[in-house]
Write a protein that holds these residues in place. Structure first.
Motif, PDB file in Angstrom:
ATOM      1  N   ASP A 109       0.822  -1.218   0.000  1.00  0.00           N
ATOM      2  CA  ASP A 109       0.000   0.000   0.000  1.00  0.00           C
ATOM      3  C   ASP A 109       0.852   1.263   0.000  1.00  0.00           C
ATOM      4  O   ASP A 109       0.494   2.269  -0.603  1.00  0.00           O
ATOM      5  N   ARG A 110       1.970   1.192   0.674  1.00  0.00           N
ATOM      6  CA  ARG A 110       2.801   2.394   0.854  1.00  0.00           C
ATOM      7  C   ARG A 110       3.662   2.693  -0.367  1.00  0.00           C
ATOM      8  O   ARG A 110       3.766   3.840  -0.807  1.00  0.00           O
ATOM      9  N   PHE A 111       4.294   1.673  -0.938  1.00  0.00           N
ATOM     10  CA  PHE A 111       5.253   1.891  -2.019  1.00  0.00           C
ATOM     11  C   PHE A 111       4.757   1.445  -3.388  1.00  0.00           C
ATOM     12  O   PHE A 111       5.449   1.665  -4.383  1.00  0.00           O
ATOM     13  N   GLY A 112       3.607   0.821  -3.443  1.00  0.00           N
ATOM     14  CA  GLY A 112       3.041   0.512  -4.747  1.00  0.00           C
ATOM     15  C   GLY A 112       2.784  -0.963  -4.964  1.00  0.00           C
ATOM     16  O   GLY A 112       3.611  -1.809  -4.632  1.00  0.00           O
ATOM     17  N   ARG A 113       1.623  -1.251  -5.559  1.00  0.00           N
ATOM     18  CA  ARG A 113       1.246  -2.656  -5.807  1.00  0.00           C
ATOM     19  C   ARG A 113       2.013  -3.257  -6.983  1.00  0.00           C
ATOM     20  O   ARG A 113       2.293  -4.451  -7.004  1.00  0.00           O
ATOM     21  N   LYS A 114       2.360  -2.425  -7.971  1.00  0.00           N
ATOM     22  CA  LYS A 114       3.176  -2.929  -9.079  1.00  0.00           C
ATOM     23  C   LYS A 114       4.533  -3.397  -8.561  1.00  0.00           C
ATOM     24  O   LYS A 114       5.008  -4.486  -8.920  1.00  0.00           O
ATOM     25  N   THR A 115       5.162  -2.595  -7.721  1.00  0.00           N
ATOM     26  CA  THR A 115       6.452  -2.976  -7.133  1.00  0.00           C
ATOM     27  C   THR A 115       6.321  -4.263  -6.341  1.00  0.00           C
ATOM     28  O   THR A 115       7.183  -5.152  -6.420  1.00  0.00           O
ATOM     29  N   ALA A 116       5.234  -4.384  -5.572  1.00  0.00           N
ATOM     30  CA  ALA A 116       5.019  -5.600  -4.783  1.00  0.00           C
ATOM     31  C   ALA A 116       4.869  -6.823  -5.688  1.00  0.00           C
ATOM     32  O   ALA A 116       5.354  -7.912  -5.360  1.00  0.00           O
ATOM     33  N   CYS A 117       4.198  -6.668  -6.824  1.00  0.00           N
ATOM     34  CA  CYS A 117       4.034  -7.787  -7.757  1.00  0.00           C
ATOM     35  C   CYS A 117       5.378  -8.196  -8.371  1.00  0.00           C
ATOM     36  O   CYS A 117       5.647  -9.393  -8.575  1.00  0.00           O
ATOM     37  N   LEU A 118       6.238  -7.211  -8.670  1.00  0.00           N
ATOM     38  CA  LEU A 118       7.573  -7.527  -9.172  1.00  0.00           C
ATOM     39  C   LEU A 118       8.395  -8.256  -8.114  1.00  0.00           C
ATOM     40  O   LEU A 118       9.136  -9.209  -8.421  1.00  0.00           O
ATOM     41  N   VAL A 119       8.274  -7.808  -6.866  1.00  0.00           N
ATOM     42  CA  VAL A 119       8.980  -8.482  -5.771  1.00  0.00           C
ATOM     43  C   VAL A 119       8.480  -9.913  -5.632  1.00  0.00           C
ATOM     44  O   VAL A 119       9.268 -10.839  -5.385  1.00  0.00           O
ATOM     45  N   PHE A 120       7.172 -10.114  -5.809  1.00  0.00           N
ATOM     46  CA  PHE A 120       6.630 -11.474  -5.761  1.00  0.00           C
ATOM     47  C   PHE A 120       7.323 -12.375  -6.784  1.00  0.00           C
ATOM     48  O   PHE A 120       7.710 -13.505  -6.475  1.00  0.00           O
TER      49      PHE A 120
END
Length: 498
Positions: A109-120
């Motif tokens: 939520d804080r740094f972005g859902r796209k970034t979280a998906c890439l981290v996944f």
């Protein structure tokens, strides 16, 4: 019963899946004139949005489904680990998931859902590659990473999709959000069917159950590239589209997630009812994924006592997913019929239909666990498991739709993560009780699962499905409910937008 029953089950279910998912396309030339209307820009954008999201979502889910049927058998059979050791590896996954739920949700939520998906994609690839090693510390590290990517998979992709949908104002198109959930469930299950068959063929040809994990790494890499090039960032609800016109949301919204909004969301009694139902149903489903390979393999088989190592896990998994597709189709059909009648009937019935479907899925799922606990024959166990997966197909879109309506975009990933913590604790506690007497322990687990699902069904019906129990609490607002439409109808409309 010989392993051929699993092929027979798949051959019976697959034609039904093809028929029920493909008939809108076959009948489109006949229905086309009835669906003709002025094409809106929102419909074109909705079709684009669906393609942009689904091609990524189905790739990452395909990577997950390739591995699903072989996690237990890889550790238990190919690596010859004791059942308690295998349970420890599973426990490491869910302990990691429980501890990382808050952090992954907050960071998304804080740094972005796209970034979280890439981290996944990166973490899931590392977890998948870890199974190539035999060192216990590497296997445990891989399971810890698997717990983290499990949280990201469950929160980040759906959060990105809902926030993007809302920011594009696609509710003004002929593609309601409920249709997106139905479409996700249907095509996710179909992906799982193909992944199950592909995984089986891959293991059969290569002789190693680690290879589906390696193929998953390749799918993660492709998904990461698509995310990087076709998605823009979205951070919290309220972000605006990039003025450049690219797909996605700009990342000009920064700052902390409002503590007041999170607290307000968690005070909503519906969140607790949904969390309890999610904990019971999804927890028992995860326990089921741990026990079904050993249960079917160890069941008495008078026709072929030596079939053990030849159990076609990929084929069984594909048949489970076919049953789940049929459940998702039933959900869409019932929702469509509820909204095709008069306004009065829609208001009175459609507002309570999603929780009633949830309650029914939970009740029938309890019955399937009871059958599995009392049965020993392979055929009876297999049919009980198919019934459970059918209920899973009804449960997933119903829960996703209801949860999507009661959770705010501003803290969606974090709230989803917090809702999953009881689930992970439940799974860890159950796996921790793994006994050396496998058959007796499995019967106890299945019976306990039946009781839990029955309790969850009662809580959903009383807490969400009966307006007179608590006015203003059990119903979703009418304007939210009435946007439900049939998946088939909307896909036909969008198919004409070219």
């Amino acid at each position: 019963m010989a392993p051929s029953i699993y092929w027979a089950g798949l051959f019976v279910l697959m034609p039904l899946v093809v028929l029920l998912t493909g008939y809108p396309i076959v009948l489109q030339p006949f229905w086309g004139p009835k669906l003709e209307k002025e094409t809106a820009a929102r419909d074109i954008e909705a079709k684009d949005f669906r393609k942009t999201f689904l091609r990524v979502y189905l790739l990452v889910m395909g990577a997950e489904w390739l591995q699903g049927p072989y996690v237990y058998s890889l550790f238990r059979e190919e690596k010859a680990l004791e059942e308690q050791v295998v349970a420890t590896l599973y426990i490491a996954t869910y302990v990691s998931a429980a501890f990382s739920a808050f952090l992954t949700g907050y960071m998304a939520d804080r740094f972005g859902r796209k970034t979280a998906c890439l981290v996944f994609c990166a973490i899931h690839s590392l977890a998948s590659f870890s199974v190539k090693f035999d060192a216990m510390w590497i296997l445990i590290a891989g399971r810890v990473l698997s717990g983290i990517d499990l949280n990201l998979l469950w929160t980040s992709f759906e959060s990105w999709m809902i926030a993007e949908y809302n920011a594009r104002a696609l509710d003004q198109s002929s593609f309601p959000l409920s249709t997106m959930f139905g479409t996700m469930t249907k095509y996710n299950c179909i992906t799982a069917i193909f992944a199950g068959g592909a995984g089986y063929c891959l293991v059969l040809v290569s002789g190693s159950k680690t290879n589906p994990f390696i193929v998953g790494v390749f799918l993660d890499a492709v998904a990461a590239l698509l995310i990087y090039w076709t998605w823009n960032e979205n951070i919290r609800a309220g972000s605006k589209h990039d003025s450049s016109g690219q797909d996605g949301l700009s990342c000009d919204m920064t700052g902390k997630i409002s503590e007041e909004r999170v607290t307000s969301t968690l005070r909503d009694p519906r969140i607790w009812v949904l969390s309890f139902a999610s904990c019971c149903f999804e927890g028992t489903i995860f326990i089921f994924t741990f026990f079904w390979p050993g249960t079917l393999q160890g069941a008495p088989d008078t026709e072929d006592p030596g079939h053990g190592d030849n159990t076609p896990y990929g084929v069984i998994f594909a048949s489970f997913m076919a049953a789940m597709v049929l459940g998702a189709i039933l959900f869409s059909l019932l929702i469509r019929n509820a909204n095709s009648a008069t306004v009065e009937r829609t208001t009175a019935f459609a507002s309570i239909l999603p929780p009633l479907l949830l309650g029914t899925a939970l009740f029938v799922g309890a019955s399937s666990f009871l059958i599995a606990a009392l049965s020993k024959a392979q055929l009876h166990l297999y049919l009980a498991f198919l019934l459970l997966e059918f209920c899973n197909g009804v449960y997933v879109p119903a829960m996703a739709y209801y949860r999507g309506k009661v959770v705010e975009d501003s803290s969606r990933a974090l709230t989803y993560g917090l809702m999953n913590i009881p689930l992970f604790i439940f799974v860890v506690a159950t796996l921790h009780t793994t006994s050396s007497n496998g058959e007796e322990h499995r019967q106890t687990v299945f019976m306990s699962s039946a009781v839990l699902l029955l309790a969850a069904a009662v809580s959903v019906v009383l807490g969400l499905g009966i307006p007179s129990v608590r006015p203003g609490f059990s119903r979703i607002r009418n304007e939210e409910t009435c946007d439900i439409d049939s998946v088939e109808k909307d896909e036909l409309v969008l198919a004409n937008v070219d």
